[in-house]
Design a protein around this motif. Structure first.
Motif, short mmCIF file in Angstrom:
data_model
loop_
_atom_site.label_atom_id
_atom_site.label_comp_id
_atom_site.label_asym_id
_atom_site.label_seq_id
_atom_site.Cartn_x
_atom_site.Cartn_y
_atom_site.Cartn_z
N GLY A 48 1.08 -1.36 0.01
CA GLY A 48 0.20 -0.05 -0.01
C GLY A 48 0.77 1.15 -0.07
N GLU A 49 2.08 1.26 -0.39
CA GLU A 49 2.96 2.36 -0.38
C GLU A 49 2.97 3.41 -1.52
N ILE A 50 1.52 3.63 -1.56
CA ILE A 50 1.09 4.54 -2.94
C ILE A 50 1.75 5.80 -2.94
N GLY A 51 2.41 6.41 -1.75
CA GLY A 51 3.11 7.76 -1.75
C GLY A 51 4.17 7.50 -2.47
N HIS A 52 4.85 6.50 -2.75
CA HIS A 52 6.24 6.22 -3.29
C HIS A 52 6.38 5.66 -4.53
N THR A 61 13.30 -0.73 -22.72
CA THR A 61 12.08 -1.73 -22.39
C THR A 61 12.32 -1.90 -20.63
N ALA A 62 13.59 -2.10 -20.35
CA ALA A 62 14.00 -2.50 -18.93
C ALA A 62 13.51 -1.32 -17.92
N GLU A 63 13.66 -0.22 -18.43
CA GLU A 63 13.31 1.16 -17.71
C GLU A 63 12.00 1.09 -17.37
N PHE A 64 11.02 1.17 -18.63
CA PHE A 64 9.50 0.94 -18.50
C PHE A 64 9.18 -0.14 -17.65
N LEU A 65 9.67 -1.29 -17.82
CA LEU A 65 8.86 -2.38 -17.00
C LEU A 65 9.70 -2.27 -15.54
N GLY A 66 10.84 -1.76 -15.40
CA GLY A 66 11.40 -1.26 -14.02
C GLY A 66 10.32 -0.39 -13.19
N ILE A 67 10.04 0.68 -13.97
CA ILE A 67 9.19 1.53 -13.06
C ILE A 67 7.89 0.98 -12.75
N GLY A 68 7.28 0.20 -13.98
CA GLY A 68 5.93 -0.53 -13.56
C GLY A 68 6.11 -1.46 -12.46
N LEU A 69 6.96 -2.41 -12.52
CA LEU A 69 6.96 -3.53 -11.56
C LEU A 69 7.49 -2.86 -10.15
N ALA A 70 8.20 -1.86 -10.06
CA ALA A 70 8.53 -1.12 -8.77
C ALA A 70 7.16 -0.56 -8.01
N THR A 71 6.32 0.01 -9.00
CA THR A 71 5.00 0.38 -8.58
C THR A 71 4.14 -0.70 -8.01
N PHE A 72 4.19 -1.84 -8.84
CA PHE A 72 3.36 -2.91 -8.33
C PHE A 72 4.03 -3.54 -7.11
N ALA A 73 5.28 -3.54 -6.77
CA ALA A 73 5.77 -4.06 -5.57
C ALA A 73 5.54 -3.05 -4.35
N HIS A 74 5.47 -2.02 -4.77
CA HIS A 74 5.05 -0.83 -3.52
C HIS A 74 3.65 -1.09 -2.95
N TYR A 89 16.85 -0.95 -12.70
CA TYR A 89 15.96 0.08 -12.79
C TYR A 89 14.94 -0.13 -11.85
N PHE A 90 14.52 -1.41 -11.38
CA PHE A 90 13.51 -1.77 -10.57
C PHE A 90 13.97 -1.13 -9.04
N ASP A 91 15.17 -1.32 -8.98
CA ASP A 91 15.60 -1.01 -7.53
C ASP A 91 15.78 0.40 -7.50
N GLU A 92 16.29 1.12 -8.47
CA GLU A 92 16.58 2.74 -8.73
C GLU A 92 15.02 3.16 -8.35
N HIS A 93 14.13 2.72 -8.72
CA HIS A 93 12.79 3.26 -8.67
C HIS A 93 11.80 2.63 -7.47
N SER A 94 12.56 2.22 -6.55
CA SER A 94 12.11 1.53 -5.14
C SER A 94 12.69 2.42 -4.02
N MET A 95 11.72 2.29 -3.08
CA MET A 95 11.83 2.91 -1.58
C MET A 95 13.31 2.19 -1.32
#
Lengths: 318, 318
Positions: A157-161, B238-251, B278-284
């Motif tokens: 649920g970390e929608i803020g990030h 492609t990896a960057e698009f996916l990395g951002i999308g998957l990081a969002t999913f994971a958050h 890219y996933f790690d870069e876009h993660s908390m």
């Protein structure tokens, strides 16, 4: 049967005596004074609970629930990390269990707020919902099949990030372009200040006597009501950031409803109308116009009532 | 005990006889020929199942599972909508239940693939995971507490249609800037073609004899291996698009692991290495370097093995 719910925040400790219907019978608010350390804060929380118990003379109090900010390990009863309190690995629950004769339980404050809305607020009768808190930060509680969903490492649920602006503003969470940097109260204020510094004409300048530090989301709200175009622009942008973020959330979780609480949500229709519009625009056709985004009902009481709801669930009453 | 799993796709119908360990004993593949209508397709599916039963002489077949693309109502056994088949509100399950003596069940194909990976593939022993299928489209199956999570209106996990580029390409789902428009196989090919049309120099031009329609993700993969810079650029994007999308999913979901299958995932480390970066870069920070993104293990068998796993779950064996 009565319950006590305590909502520990960075600014205040709110406590309430709540009945089985989620109605507040009595309540107290004191400053948190987090800088005095966890022992002091926990001592104050206990004192507030004793006050409510003493004032409830004769009423049977059967459980106590605590809503704690940050990462909470509900099994160990620990506050793992709470940035706004400066807490790290603080054993919270045992200190209350040793003090009171009734069962005590705790969870993250955004999750208890979601429970409050689910059982006694805007989400009554709905088993799959997301409850967003828009305030100094942006957080959410996810209710799936009627129960809180926490995730593998308690971070669901970390929608803020989530990244909402690629290569956007650096956030102290370590990511950049986070939704919270644009649509939390400080994010909204920051965007407003930037526009004014750039030279936009707005009634806000006179409302704040030229002191940009005085701008709040309330200033924006009042300027919007005066027909101010900059206020309209900033609120519209806020709704777009949120609309994209919430549509993303909805595409992944597919809830029945999204409930929005927290200080920023008090803007009301000014925010909710464009928010619903942007949300639908950024949704797949099959989800469009089917998922209502509604304001929280319990407002400032969601924290204490939610913590009391947690106590009820803990006792098998809810 | 043996099970039959059928994976209905837009191109092929794959069927397999599977044992309790999720091992394929025998399998068949025939073209779907969706244009001939649902009755024809369902007739073909039945014939393939009979073939497997007949060839399994003596083995005890106890259940059949079907993986169907699109929106599936598992309670009513209906295909509500499957764009690539042209199906809408087709009663599927009853036609199989009338034909076979053993219990038959069905679910969405991406969800059965996730079940396959959870029980017999890369997700064994993991109870909270997301399984992404990267192919013609981008979909996902969410497993929470060991079970498929479907959402309020069966639309959970629509990662392909979250907005990844604001004001981006129009998608036929009704939204624009969807992840699927950039990181699915057709999306990747389209971006490659655009770069070549703009004039970039690349070994791909000679590999495809100057015919842009011949480009596939395999062309890109081969060009990457030859050190082609445009191929590197496209795969990195492609990896960057996916990395951002998957990081969002994971958050939002906070799973223990993310599994990636589907044709595009066959690129292997060329894609997975920059994707994890890219996933790690876009993660908390608190989530960074803690969530592995790993390739699916069952590859092209995840559909049939997953459908068989569904049959096992239906019978209480898994």
């Amino acid at each position: 049967m009565y319950f006590i719910g305590v909502d520990l925040g960075g600014t205040n400790i709110a406590s309430a005596l709540v009945n089985e219907k989620g109605e507040i019978i009595n309540s107290t608010v004191i400053p948190t004074e987090a800088q005095k350390g966890p022992e002091y804060v926990i001592g104050n929380m206990k004192r507030e609970i004793h006050k409510l118990i003493n004032n409830a003379a004769g009423s049977k109090i059967v459980g106590i629930g605590l809503g704690i900010p940050g990462l909470v390990d509900i099994d160990k009863g620990m506050s793992l990390f709470a940035g706004n309190l400066g807490w790290q690995n603080i054993p919270v629950l045992e200190q209350f269990q040793n003090e009171f004769d009734v069962p005590v339980c705790m969870d993250n404050d955004v999750r208890t707020a979601a429970l409050g809305e689910k059982h006694f607020g805007a989400g009554v009768g709905i088993d799959n919902l997301i409850c967003i808190t828009l305030g100094t930060g942006i957080g959410s509680g996810i209710i799936l099949d009627g129960k809180i969903y926490r995730g593998h490492s308690l971070s669901a649920g970390e929608i803020g990030h989530i990244t909402i602006v690629k290569d956007g503003l650096y956030c102290n969470c370590g990511n950049r372009g986070c939704l919270e940097m644009y649509a939390s109260a400080p994010g909204i204020v920051r965007r407003t200040q930037k526009y004014i510094l750039e030279g936009h004409n707005t009634v806000m300048t006179s409302m704040i006597d030229g002191d940009l530090d005085k701008i709040t989301t309330k200033t924006l709200s009042q300027a919007w009501e005066k027909g101010d175009e900059l206020a309209q622009l900033v609120i519209d942008e806020t709704a777009e950031f949120l609309g994209i973020g919430l549509a993303t959330f909805a595409h992944l979780i597919n809830p029945e409803v999204i409930i929005i609480g927290g200080g920023v949500s008090l803007m009301g229709d000014k925010l909710f109308n464009p928010l619903q519009k942007y949300f639908d625009e950024h949704s797949m056709r099959i989800l469009r116009n089917k998922l209502p985004i509604i304001p929280a009902k319990l407002k400032s009481e969601s924290g204490t009532v939610g913590a009391a709801a947690l106590a009820m669930i803990n006792l098998g009453i809810l």
